[in-house]
Write an enzyme that holds these catalytic residues in place. Structure first.
Site, short mmCIF file in Angstrom:
data_model
loop_
_atom_site.label_atom_id
_atom_site.label_comp_id
_atom_site.label_asym_id
_atom_site.label_seq_id
_atom_site.Cartn_x
_atom_site.Cartn_y
_atom_site.Cartn_z
N ASP A 34 -1.63 -2.39 -4.90
CA ASP A 34 -0.67 -1.32 -4.73
C ASP A 34 0.49 -1.66 -4.30
OD1 ASP A 34 -0.88 1.71 -2.71
OD2 ASP A 34 0.38 1.11 -4.54
N SER A 198 18.19 2.45 -9.84
CA SER A 198 18.67 2.28 -11.26
C SER A 198 20.08 3.12 -11.53
CB SER A 198 17.63 2.97 -12.17
OG SER A 198 18.11 3.10 -13.50
C1 LIG Z 1 -8.41 7.62 -6.07
C2 LIG Z 1 -6.85 7.25 -5.86
C3 LIG Z 1 -5.76 7.92 -5.17
C4 LIG Z 1 -4.52 7.31 -5.19
C5 LIG Z 1 -4.50 5.96 -5.46
C6 LIG Z 1 -3.14 5.37 -5.17
N1 LIG Z 1 -3.04 4.04 -5.16
O1 LIG Z 1 -1.86 3.96 -4.90
C7 LIG Z 1 -1.00 4.92 -5.13
C8 LIG Z 1 0.31 5.05 -5.19
C9 LIG Z 1 0.91 6.27 -4.53
C10 LIG Z 1 1.24 5.71 -2.97
O2 LIG Z 1 0.73 6.71 -2.20
C11 LIG Z 1 1.29 4.63 -3.12
N2 LIG Z 1 1.15 3.97 -4.30
N3 LIG Z 1 -1.96 5.81 -5.06
C12 LIG Z 1 -5.38 5.15 -5.93
C13 LIG Z 1 -6.76 5.73 -6.02
F1 LIG Z 1 -7.67 4.94 -6.36
#
Ligand SMILES: Cc1ccc(-c2noc([C@H]3C[C@@H](O)CN3)n2)cc1F
Length: 328
Positions: A34, A198
């Site tokens: 992420d 952008s």
């Molecule tokens: C169940 C679950 C929920 C959310 C996320 C999730 N992972 O990255 C993000 C986005 C939003 C921001 O917070 C940062 N990046 N959201 C992953 C999950 F597996």
């Protein structure tokens, strides 16, 4: 030094899951990389059994190299309201052939239902900037921050694909992974994100419209979330498209294929093909589709999530503090 690891999409490309190894002997988990957050946390043996439904858990007591980080805790909430929390170990973490011997591994004690109900996802690995790591009292480095000085180049690339395995590469740009030129744009990391602006957008073959859109490149967000005015300008071009408050976004007939969506990156452009905008059918008859482009209302900035990223080869360059986007 450089490395590469494969990343696989879940159904509808809702998230991309990537294998990592933690501890000695190695414990293999599969996590969500992420770029929009900066904690490496995993399901662990410290959780209540009722919160674990199919996930693989990290067991620090089964790792001869784990050391608890005395007195440290973490707690994080994601954009969709999901959350997790726990304590912290230092242990060895390997991604592909790259190893960080003293990586902070945040062991979950609690996770919200969204994570419990996501059986194939054993945790998150943040690739954002360390400034937003949630460990208290002392924030801990991300895997990338720990490894980047030993890489041939202080960058990683994301090559996410629609319904097919892609890859994260660390320390090098693979010329075979993209076509044409890379469009570079400066990164604003003041909020801990890979932020950029952008210059505008176009709908289908229409004229380019100058319209600054400031947002973040976020591999952990599924959709492309943009300003309300841009989103309504796009869906205005689709017969039968409407904002469906029950579904929580724009819905439109799955066929014909909607127009492409183009957004600018510096003096280049990124094209999201129309068939990628049809994110997923909302009904079993597959008549109506939920849009992959939705409003960024309430967030405070736009989010260039997987719908935007999977059309491109994207370079997250910490050395040059810039993002590179290329077609593929
Ligand atoms: C169940 C679950 C929920 C959310 C996320 C999730 N992972 O990255 C993000 C986005 C939003 C921001 O917070 C940062 N990046 N959201 C992953 C999950 F597996």
């Amino acid at each position: 030094d450089f490395g590469s690891v494969s990343t696989d999409p879940e159904k509808h490309d809702v998230e991309y899951l990537t294998p990592i190894s933690i501890g000695t002997p190695p414990q293999d988990l599969i996590v969500d990389f992420d770029t929009g957050s900066s904690d490496l946390w995993v399901f662990s043996t410290e959780m209540a059994a009722s919160d674990i439904k199919g996930q693989t858990v990290y067991d620090p007591s089964n790792s001869s190299t784990s050391q608890i980080l005395q007195g440290s805790t973490w707690e994080i909430t994601y954009g969709d309201g999901s959350s997790s929390s726990g304590d912290v170990y230092i242990d060895t973490v390997t991604i592909g052939n790259l190893t960080v011997p003293n990586q902070a591994v945040e062991a979950a004690k609690k996770v919200s239902s969204e994570f419990t109900e996501d059986p194939n996802n054993d945790g998150l690995l943040g690739l954002g900037f360390t400034s937003i790591n949630t460990v208290q009292p002392t924030p801990q480095n991300t895997f990338f921050d720990n490894i980047k000085e030993s890489l041939d180049a202080r960058l990683f690339t994301a090559d996410l694909k629609h319904g097919a395995p892609g890859s994260y590469n660390f320390g090098y740009i693979d010329p075979a992974a993209y076509i044409g030129n890379i469009s570079w744009t400066p990164v604003d990391n003041s909020q801990g994100f890979w932020g950029f602006t952008s210059p505008g957008y176009a709908v289908g073959t229409g004229a380019f419209r100058n319209h600054s859109m400031t947002g973040i490149a976020d591999t952990g967000t599924t959709l492309l979330l943009l300003p309300k005015s841009v989103v309504s300008a796009y869906y205005k071009e689709i017969q039968g498209a409407e904002y469906d408050s029950d579904q929580g976004g724009y819905v439109f007939p799955c066929s014909p294929t909607p127009p492409d969506f183009v957004f600018g990156v510096n003096n280049g452009i990124v094209t999201v093909p129309g068939d990628m905008v049809s994110y997923a059918p909302v009904d079993t008859a597959n008549q109506n589709c939920f849009g992959g482009i939705q409003r960024d209302t309430g967030i405070g900035f736009s989010i260039f999530g997987d719908v935007a990223l999977k059309t491109s080869f994207v370079v997250f360059d910490a050395g040059g503090l810039q993002l590179g986007w290329a077609a593929k």
